[in-house]
Design a protein around this motif. Structure first.
Motif, PDB file in Angstrom:
ATOM      1  N   UNK A  50       0.842  -1.208   0.000  1.00 44.97           N
ATOM      2  CA  UNK A  50       0.000   0.000   0.000  1.00 44.97           C
ATOM      3  C   UNK A  50       0.869   1.247   0.000  1.00 44.97           C
ATOM      4  N   UNK A  51       0.450   2.271  -0.683  1.00 43.40           N
ATOM      5  CA  UNK A  51       1.248   3.510  -0.718  1.00 43.40           C
ATOM      6  C   UNK A  51       1.254   4.184   0.642  1.00 43.40           C
ATOM      7  N   UNK A  52       2.322   4.917   0.969  1.00 38.57           N
ATOM      8  CA  UNK A  52       2.363   5.614   2.264  1.00 38.57           C
ATOM      9  C   UNK A  52       1.282   6.681   2.341  1.00 38.57           C
ATOM     10  N   UNK A  53       0.860   6.939   3.562  1.00 42.02           N
ATOM     11  CA  UNK A  53      -0.189   7.936   3.777  1.00 42.02           C
ATOM     12  C   UNK A  53       0.294   9.313   3.337  1.00 42.02           C
ATOM     13  N   UNK A  54      -0.617  10.091   2.818  1.00 47.77           N
ATOM     14  CA  UNK A  54      -0.274  11.421   2.346  1.00 47.77           C
ATOM     15  C   UNK A  54      -0.038  12.356   3.528  1.00 47.77           C
ATOM     16  N   UNK A  55       0.825  13.323   3.321  1.00 48.71           N
ATOM     17  CA  UNK A  55       1.090  14.320   4.347  1.00 48.71           C
ATOM     18  C   UNK A  55      -0.097  15.262   4.484  1.00 48.71           C
ATOM     19  N   UNK A  56      -0.372  15.714   5.686  1.00 45.31           N
ATOM     20  CA  UNK A  56      -1.468  16.685   5.845  1.00 45.31           C
ATOM     21  C   UNK A  56      -1.129  18.000   5.161  1.00 45.31           C
ATOM     22  N   UNK A 114      22.852  15.214   8.020  1.00 42.86           N
ATOM     23  CA  UNK A 114      23.003  16.371   8.905  1.00 42.86           C
ATOM     24  C   UNK A 114      21.684  17.102   9.082  1.00 42.86           C
ATOM     25  N   UNK A 115      20.938  17.258   7.999  1.00 44.00           N
ATOM     26  CA  UNK A 115      19.640  17.927   8.105  1.00 44.00           C
ATOM     27  C   UNK A 115      18.681  17.126   8.982  1.00 44.00           C
ATOM     28  N   UNK A 116      18.671  15.818   8.862  1.00 45.36           N
ATOM     29  CA  UNK A 116      17.796  14.986   9.687  1.00 45.36           C
ATOM     30  C   UNK A 116      18.130  15.133  11.166  1.00 45.36           C
ATOM     31  N   UNK A 117      19.415  15.194  11.489  1.00 42.56           N
ATOM     32  CA  UNK A 117      19.808  15.294  12.895  1.00 42.56           C
ATOM     33  C   UNK A 117      19.455  16.658  13.484  1.00 42.56           C
ATOM     34  N   UNK A 118      19.728  17.724  12.747  1.00 38.12           N
ATOM     35  CA  UNK A 118      19.500  19.067  13.278  1.00 38.12           C
ATOM     36  C   UNK A 118      18.025  19.428  13.297  1.00 38.12           C
ATOM     37  N   UNK A 119      17.274  18.967  12.294  1.00 35.93           N
ATOM     38  CA  UNK A 119      15.847  19.296  12.238  1.00 35.93           C
ATOM     39  C   UNK A 119      15.038  18.390  13.154  1.00 35.93           C
ATOM     40  N   UNK A 120      15.373  17.110  13.176  1.00 36.05           N
ATOM     41  CA  UNK A 120      14.616  16.165  13.982  1.00 36.05           C
ATOM     42  C   UNK A 120      15.106  15.986  15.392  1.00 36.05           C
ATOM     43  N   UNK A 121      16.160  16.723  15.780  1.00 36.83           N
ATOM     44  CA  UNK A 121      16.699  16.649  17.141  1.00 36.83           C
ATOM     45  C   UNK A 121      17.093  15.216  17.495  1.00 36.83           C
ATOM     46  N   UNK A 442      10.099  19.453   6.190  1.00 34.52           N
ATOM     47  CA  UNK A 442      10.714  18.849   7.371  1.00 34.52           C
ATOM     48  C   UNK A 442      10.047  17.520   7.700  1.00 34.52           C
ATOM     49  N   UNK A 443       8.726  17.476   7.675  1.00 31.73           N
ATOM     50  CA  UNK A 443       8.031  16.224   7.990  1.00 31.73           C
ATOM     51  C   UNK A 443       8.314  15.159   6.937  1.00 31.73           C
ATOM     52  N   UNK A 444       8.419  15.564   5.678  1.00 33.71           N
ATOM     53  CA  UNK A 444       8.740  14.603   4.627  1.00 33.71           C
ATOM     54  C   UNK A 444      10.141  14.028   4.832  1.00 33.71           C
ATOM     55  N   UNK A 445      11.082  14.863   5.264  1.00 40.01           N
ATOM     56  CA  UNK A 445      12.446  14.393   5.515  1.00 40.01           C
ATOM     57  C   UNK A 445      12.484  13.411   6.679  1.00 40.01           C
ATOM     58  N   UNK A 446      11.749  13.711   7.760  1.00 43.59           N
ATOM     59  CA  UNK A 446      11.771  12.847   8.931  1.00 43.59           C
ATOM     60  C   UNK A 446      11.072  11.513   8.649  1.00 43.59           C
ATOM     61  N   UNK A 447       9.999  11.540   7.857  1.00 47.88           N
ATOM     62  CA  UNK A 447       9.334  10.292   7.499  1.00 47.88           C
ATOM     63  C   UNK A 447      10.239   9.434   6.618  1.00 47.88           C
ATOM     64  N   UNK A 448      10.974  10.073   5.745  1.00 51.88           N
ATOM     65  CA  UNK A 448      11.923   9.326   4.920  1.00 51.88           C
ATOM     66  C   UNK A 448      13.011   8.706   5.782  1.00 51.88           C
TER      67      UNK A 448
END
Length: 728
Positions: A50-56, A114-121, A442-448
């Motif tokens: 199944x495809x991943x759920x769409x972002x709000x 680096x972006x995942x670490x700094x944005x997602x803490x 940001x949410x798309x990056x963290x989900x990835x």
């Protein structure tokens, strides 16, 4: 009758009677459905995930809610970057010119992490591996890197497994990085070692490298690529294959980290150019590994290249009348310039000689002693409880690199790596802030990130592309039999030497105590030298001893001798492994006569039966130690040897059987040693260790009768140590 057949064969008649001919036109027939291929006709093969759920969907105001946090992190990163540039008095070139990579997308993975670490803490773990310990431990460049990054965020963690023997010669820093650094690292920073990395000493005896008789090959295809004309060169296939093994082992780790090489290039050269060119577009590895992150930094080569007189590009002399044969009459050349007569040319030559400024270029310039601004690093070691002479020894003028990085050289390398990582972080954060939908990005990056980590944790392998030059399980290759292909699992490593990760396996985890308690002792393999500080604490020898002891490096292993009995190892292979075990000692520069010879004095048993070649082979490399390779697929009396994991545990017994050193262990040289200096090389006729004793110090010398004699073989103990076990 003919008319009736014509009506039946036409397309309209077929539609009229309600059937379609099997040879209808697939381009015009809407009901045509091609037959699926064979691999899709298998059972459950057409199941689609199944495809991943769409972002709000967020409004414009909701998209801006993440900007305060992003700007806060960006401010901290920018402040530290400005501090680094200000430390070098605004000369950012000392930090920027370190990067030599030309591929535009070779560091995209590193920027994303680096972006995942700094944005997602989330934590960002940096693992460093190398062999440079020529400083105090708190002066080493991994420690400098940790201090620089800690001022930005607490999310950065630097783990160092640096030891003098981990410079590409040992199998532990080639195949056991997850045991040395941990399996959650995001980037592996490796010191470039041109000597041992190019020789492939760590992979000898594993049948992963091409044969030594292979012809030389180009490391890049220069057809139509002008940027590779100068860097492409003929290279041995074994050299490129050894680099490929090391790279694939890094990318085969559980989190598939980015890879960064740091080469000193103190002589102004470019040691890593062979591999870097092979990874660029058009190189040997360019197409296979274009999706994997690889960055190359040159600490002193490209940074101070313009200041070296012998590296300055000399302008080619312009084509003038002096280079053209003189003629009686003036003629016109193709570019429109006229040839001058003898008198005018002589005047011009004399005028240029008077105007020429002769530069005072030294005949030979030594290693650089400063970074151009500082004479000493910013932080001095704690010498409060040490003699005052330690400060004088520390402040002695030393080059940036001489048999290892100096204190100032370590600081420069640490700042250069920190500047490169913070530059990537600055660019990634700026991209999010300038985006029209920062919150969605940001949410798309963290989900990835979560999907990638979940997928990688579920696999026993990293699904690397097919290797280019190397092969076999050490290369993380794929095995294909009867049309079915499967990946080799990650190797199982047990390392006793320090430093290493806290959760790593030790050789003692493989030692069996089922029959009797082993008499092999888990201890240091190198004898403790006498403490020079006991005699004179203010001496230079005491200073050097304390400096080396500040690093937490120790070669350890299970040590045994003739009276120690058997060392029984219970080897647990993973499913679908290659059924090959490598048992190695800690690397040593020169073996003493008290150390056992693995070729003559080691008895190996597999499941109680004596193991001999080709099932059990021994390889000794000068400077890298000895290793035993046990190939269970070649053990004739072992059932199900192709699937050794069903027989777990596999019992391998080691016993030391001392033997007398033969007289031919010392032989006379027929010619001087190749590559040695004229004064220090043994002359022709001198006695030197040879054969399987070439890595030992037997005290060979010429006796009175002209024969070769040994002086270090009296009361020989014949001890043997096991420091590393790798199961492929």
């Amino acid at each position: 009758m003919r008319r009736l057949l014509g009506l039946l064969l036409c397309r309209r008649a077929a539609a009229l009677f309600g059937f379609h001919l099997p040879w209808g036109d697939r381009n015009r027939d809407r009901n045509y459905r091609p037959r699926p291929p064979a691999y899709l006709r298998k059972r459950n093969a057409t199941t689609v995930a199944p495809p991943p759920a769409l972002l709000p969907q967020y409004s414009a105001a909701e998209e801006q809610t993440v900007l305060p946090q992003l700007r806060k992190v960006l401010t901290a990163v920018s402040k530290e970057l400005q501090s680094l540039v200000a430390y070098y008095q605004g000369d950012a070139g000392v930090l920027e010119r370190t990067k030599r990579s030309k591929r535009p997308n070779n560091d995209l993975l590193l920027r994303e992490r680096l972006a995942e670490a700094l944005v997602g803490n989330t934590p960002f773990v940096i693992g460093t591996i190398g062999g440079d310990t020529n400083s105090w431990s708190k002066e080493a460049w991994p420690h400098v890197l940790q201090k620089r990054l800690a001022s930005v965020s607490e999310q950065f963690e630097v783990r160092s497994s640096t030891a003098w023997w981990r410079d590409g010669r040992s199998i532990e820093d080639a195949f056991c990085l997850d045991q040395l650094l941990g399996d959650d690292v995001d980037v592996v920073v490796r010191e470039w070692s041109p000597l041992w990395g190019r020789s492939g000493a760590f992979a000898e005896g594993l049948e992963a490298l091409p044969s030594k008789q292979s012809k030389m090959m180009w490391n890049a295809n220069v057809t139509g690529r002008k940027h590779l004309l100068r860097s492409a060169r003929l290279v041995s296939p074994r050299e490129l294959a050894s680099h490929e093994v090391q790279m694939r082992q890094v990318w085969n780790m559980r989190q598939r980290p980015a890879l960064m090489y740091v080469s000193h290039d103190f002589d102004g050269g470019d040691d890593a150019s062979t591999l870097r060119t092979a990874l660029e577009k058009g190189g040997v590895f360019g197409d296979a590994y274009h999706k994997f992150s690889s960055t190359f930094l040159s600490a002193f080569g490209s940074t101070f290249e313009k200041e070296r007189p012998w590296k300055r590009k000399r302008k080619k002399p312009h084509r003038s009348a002096a280079a053209v044969p003189l003629r009686r009459a003036a003629t016109t050349v193709s570019d429109g310039r006229r040839l001058l007569n003898k008198r005018t040319e002589a005047k011009k030559k004399a005028r240029l000689q008077r105007q020429k400024v002769v530069e005072a270029v030294p005949a030979e310039e030594g290693p650089r002693s400063s970074d151009g601004i500082h004479s000493f690093p910013r932080d001095m070691p704690d010498f409060e409880s040490s003699p005052q002479t330690f400060r004088g020894f520390w402040k002695e003028t030393t080059p940036l690199y001489e048999h290892g990085y100096s204190a100032l050289g370590h600081e420069l390398v640490g700042n250069q790596v920190a500047y490169r990582l913070l530059t990537y972080a600055n660019e990634s954060l700026t991209h999010f802030i300038n985006s029209e939908t920062p919150r969605s990005d940001v949410e798309r990056l963290l989900r990835h990130r979560e999907r990638r980590r979940t997928a990688l944790n579920m696999r026993s392998h990293a699904s690397l592309p097919p290797p280019v030059l190397c092969s076999g399980a050490p290369c993380a290759d794929t095995l294909c039999r009867d049309g079915e292909c499967r990946h080799y699992p990650r190797p199982v490593c047990a390392v006793s030497s320090l430093p290493k990760a806290a959760s790593s396996l030790d050789v003692g985890d493989f030692v069996s105590n089922a029959t009797q308690r082993t008499r092999w002792a888990n201890q240091g393999t190198t004898p403790e030298r006498e403490d020079p500080c006991a005699g004179d604490e203010a001496s230079r020898a005491c200073y050097d001893f304390r400096r080396s002891k500040s690093h937490k490096q120790q070669q350890r292993g299970f040590v045994g001798e003739q009276g120690s009995g058997d060392l029984q190892l219970d080897l647990q292979f993973r499913k679908h492994s290659n059924c090959v075990a490598v048992i190695a000692e800690a690397p040593v520069v020169t073996k003493t006569a008290n150390q056992a010879n693995w070729h003559l004095e080691l008895e190996v048993k597999v499941e109680g039966e004596v193991c001999r070649p080709p099932a059990c082979s021994i390889t000794t490399i000068p400077g890298a130690g000895s290793r035993l390779v046990v190939d269970l697929k070649k053990v004739d009396k072992l059932e199900d040897r192709d699937m050794c994991w069903v027989l777990n545990p596999i019992h391998v017994d080691l016993r030391v059987v001392p033997a007398k050193i033969p007289a031919h262990a010392c032989g006379a040289l027929s010619r001087p040693m190749k590559g040695a200096c004229k004064d220090c090389a043994p002359a022709r006729g001198a006695c030197k260790e040879s054969g399987i004793w070439a890595a030992y110090d037997l005290g060979c010398s010429v006796a009175a009768d002209g024969s070769c004699a040994m002086s270090n073989v009296d009361d020989r103990a014949a001890t043997l140590s096991v420091a590393t076990v790798v199961l492929f």
